[in-house]
Design an enzyme around this catalytic site. Structure first.
Site, PDB file in Angstrom:
ATOM      1  N   ARG A 207      66.998  15.809  25.403  1.00 17.82           N
ATOM      2  CA  ARG A 207      67.051  16.991  24.631  1.00 17.82           C
ATOM      3  C   ARG A 207      65.480  17.812  23.570  1.00 17.82           C
ATOM      4  O   ARG A 207      64.922  18.269  23.899  1.00 17.82           O
ATOM      5  CB  ARG A 207      68.618  18.135  24.187  1.00 17.82           C
ATOM      6  CG  ARG A 207      68.725  18.496  25.800  1.00 17.82           C
ATOM      7  CD  ARG A 207      70.031  19.103  25.614  1.00 17.82           C
ATOM      8  NE  ARG A 207      71.218  18.856  25.164  1.00 17.82           N
ATOM      9  CZ  ARG A 207      72.295  18.128  25.657  1.00 17.82           C
ATOM     10  NH1 ARG A 207      72.422  18.513  27.041  1.00 17.82           N
ATOM     11  NH2 ARG A 207      73.892  17.119  24.713  1.00 17.82           N
ATOM     12  N   PHE A 222      69.397  24.673  36.486  1.00 11.77           N
ATOM     13  CA  PHE A 222      70.668  24.487  36.079  1.00 11.77           C
ATOM     14  C   PHE A 222      71.573  24.452  34.811  1.00 11.77           C
ATOM     15  O   PHE A 222      71.422  23.020  33.918  1.00 11.77           O
ATOM     16  CB  PHE A 222      71.221  22.817  36.950  1.00 11.77           C
ATOM     17  CG  PHE A 222      70.133  22.988  38.033  1.00 11.77           C
ATOM     18  CD1 PHE A 222      71.921  23.177  39.112  1.00 11.77           C
ATOM     19  CD2 PHE A 222      69.322  22.330  38.933  1.00 11.77           C
ATOM     20  CE1 PHE A 222      71.463  23.084  40.762  1.00 11.77           C
ATOM     21  CE2 PHE A 222      68.923  22.538  39.751  1.00 11.77           C
ATOM     22  CZ  PHE A 222      70.580  22.499  41.119  1.00 11.77           C
ATOM     23  N   ASP A 242      70.876  29.260  36.097  1.00 10.99           N
ATOM     24  CA  ASP A 242      73.057  29.031  36.515  1.00 10.99           C
ATOM     25  C   ASP A 242      73.415  30.058  37.384  1.00 10.99           C
ATOM     26  O   ASP A 242      72.938  30.918  37.427  1.00 10.99           O
ATOM     27  CB  ASP A 242      73.402  28.395  35.741  1.00 10.99           C
ATOM     28  CG  ASP A 242      74.355  27.408  35.909  1.00 10.99           C
ATOM     29  OD1 ASP A 242      74.696  25.998  35.305  1.00 10.99           O
ATOM     30  OD2 ASP A 242      75.621  27.254  36.302  1.00 10.99           O
ATOM     31  N   SER A 243      74.276  29.180  38.235  1.00 11.61           N
ATOM     32  CA  SER A 243      74.969  29.739  39.694  1.00 11.61           C
ATOM     33  C   SER A 243      76.757  30.231  39.101  1.00 11.61           C
ATOM     34  O   SER A 243      77.321  31.493  39.632  1.00 11.61           O
ATOM     35  CB  SER A 243      75.719  29.021  40.929  1.00 11.61           C
ATOM     36  OG  SER A 243      75.845  27.325  40.538  1.00 11.61           O
ATOM     37  N   ASN A 269      71.813  30.821  43.308  1.00 15.07           N
ATOM     38  CA  ASN A 269      71.530  29.475  43.258  1.00 15.07           C
ATOM     39  C   ASN A 269      70.049  29.165  42.992  1.00 15.07           C
ATOM     40  O   ASN A 269      68.984  29.324  44.209  1.00 15.07           O
ATOM     41  CB  ASN A 269      71.859  29.427  45.226  1.00 15.07           C
ATOM     42  CG  ASN A 269      71.404  28.233  45.729  1.00 15.07           C
ATOM     43  OD1 ASN A 269      70.663  27.798  45.866  1.00 15.07           O
ATOM     44  ND2 ASN A 269      72.965  27.386  46.267  1.00 15.07           N
ATOM     45  N   ASP A 290      67.409  19.836  35.300  1.00 20.54           N
ATOM     46  CA  ASP A 290      68.584  19.017  35.897  1.00 20.54           C
ATOM     47  C   ASP A 290      70.284  18.770  36.507  1.00 20.54           C
ATOM     48  O   ASP A 290      71.078  19.810  36.089  1.00 20.54           O
ATOM     49  CB  ASP A 290      68.959  18.592  33.263  1.00 20.54           C
ATOM     50  CG  ASP A 290      70.528  18.259  33.073  1.00 20.54           C
ATOM     51  OD1 ASP A 290      70.926  17.193  33.848  1.00 20.54           O
ATOM     52  OD2 ASP A 290      70.649  18.055  32.293  1.00 20.54           O
ATOM     53  N   CYS A 330      71.879  12.568  37.076  1.00 17.81           N
ATOM     54  CA  CYS A 330      73.086  11.845  37.113  1.00 17.81           C
ATOM     55  C   CYS A 330      73.809  11.193  37.978  1.00 17.81           C
ATOM     56  O   CYS A 330      75.241  10.511  37.793  1.00 17.81           O
ATOM     57  CB  CYS A 330      73.955  12.881  36.260  1.00 17.81           C
ATOM     58  SG  CYS A 330      74.138  14.727  36.922  1.00 17.81           S
TER      59      CYS A 330
END
Length: 386
Positions: A207, A222, A242-243, A269, A290, A330
């Site tokens: 970050r 995200f 973000d959702s 989405n 991310d 990830c």
């Protein structure tokens, strides 16, 4: 009480000797278990090989703690926690939040311990770790300057081993949240309305790197609680996507705390939004990508690979020339080589070219060991569009 003993096949022993911590149920030739942890592991010639936690319900039946014989599990857990804490403190990471215990990599399989300011948040993700929970809490209480210990055992993975889902304070002040710091920024950390132990501390160093290089119009996909967005140094505007409406409500708090201006929070989405941006010729100077882990196991690799490729391809297309793409995976089941191959395919299909600015990986408090590849899962790239 009779000693717990297990005899393991040559195949399982070979894996242990190479530094791996897992013994599968199929590799256990014989076991005598009295219901109390831990278990002593022997090869077929009755040579002692190590001490392990035993999970009767799991296909990963045993997880090695140490190659030594443990006579007092309480003493071992206490020493392992404080050894791991000392290692993290010596890393000199910026801020008051970091991982203290990273499961197998710290000799305590099934245990995750993170620190946020004066609060410890822990997870016991396997039956053996759960059995040792009271011993673990007793050791965590001894960490200096801790005012709260929070058990965040509401992750679905516990259900695999028949464990209940729990989220509660087990010691000290019963608080719903705290304020924690990273890279000279401050963040609202909600222990209930969050994933994992609350935040994703494995991106701490990344970050800072992304925040230093980002510029112009920034798109954070995200975004979760906008820790990437709050690390921005130079930017014109920020669109955080973000959702989850709950995640975005915490994002708004964090962005306000850190004086981030000219931002827009978008509840959408990401796949659908990127399609709309592509069709509408909406462009950005910096894109942060991310996503959550799309590949939970090798059976779903192809589907997850396509998901990673699609969002990266569309992000590449809407990035301005000279722009920065910070992209991550990830998913342990996507290797480093598979990740870079996916990026090459996405760039080829998008008919664009990138130069690699830097390869990124998880913060060193999320410890990795050479013989246990599962301890390395986060990989990423800083790319500049040519």
């Amino acid at each position: 009480m009779a000693e717990n003993k297990a005899v393991v096949s040559d195949k399982g022993i070979k894996s242990i000797k190479q530094g791996h911590f897992w013994i599968y149920k199929s590799d256990i030739i014989d076991i005598k278990y009295n219901g109390v942890q831990p278990v002593y592991v022997y090869d077929t010639r009755r040579h002692f090989m190590g001490t392990a936690f035993y999970s009767p319900r799991s296909q990963i039946a045993m997880r090695i703690l140490t190659e030594n014989k443990i006579d007092d599990i309480s003493n071992y857990i206490g020493e392992a926690i404080f050894k791991s804490l000392k290692y993290r403190e010596e890393l000199g990471l910026n801020g008051d939040c970091y991982r203290i215990i990273h499961s197998e990599a710290d000799g305590l399989p099934g245990l995750i311990v993170d620190r946020y300011n004066d609060t410890i948040v822990f997870q016991t993700l396997t039956e053996p770790a759960e059995q040792c929970k009271e011993v673990i809490i007793k050791a965590l209480i001894e960490i200096p300057q801790i005012k709260q210990i929070f058990e965040k055992n509401d992750t679905k993975t516990r259900e695999i081993e028949g464990l209940p889902l729990i989220a509660r304070t087990v010691y000290g002040e019963d608080r719903k949240y705290t304020i924690s710091s990273e890279n000279h920024r401050f963040f609202y950390v909600d222990f209930y309305e969050s994933q994992k132990t609350s935040e994703f501390l494995d991106q701490k160093i990344n970050r800072k790197k992304v925040g230093d290089i980002a510029n112009g119009r920034v798109l954070d996909l995200f975004c979760y609680h906008s820790w990437f967005g709050c690390n921005l140094e130079r930017y014109d505007s920020l669109v955080a996507v973000d959702s989850s409406s709950q995640a975005l409500s915490i994002s708004r708090i964090n962005l306000a705390i850190n004086g981030i201006r000219n931002f827009e929070l978008v509840e959408r989405n990401v796949f659908d939004l990127l399609k709309d941006y592509d069709r509408g010729n909406v462009e950005f100077d910096t894109i942060i990508l991310d996503p959550p882990g799309f590949i939970k196991n090798r059976r779903h690799f192809s589907e997850g690979y396509r998901g990673y490729k699609e969002i990266n391809l569309r992000a590449m297309k809407i990035l301005n020339s000279g722009g920065i793409l910070a992209t991550f995976s990830c998913s342990y089941y996507m290797t480093d080589s598979e990740f870079i191959q996916m990026l090459r395919e996405a760039a080829g299909d998008a008919k664009v070219e990138f130069e690699i600015v830097e390869y990124l990986r998880q913060s060193p408090d999320h410890r990795e060991t050479l013989g246990f590849p599962e301890s390395h899962y986060l990989k990423g790239y800083l790319l500049r569009k040519v």
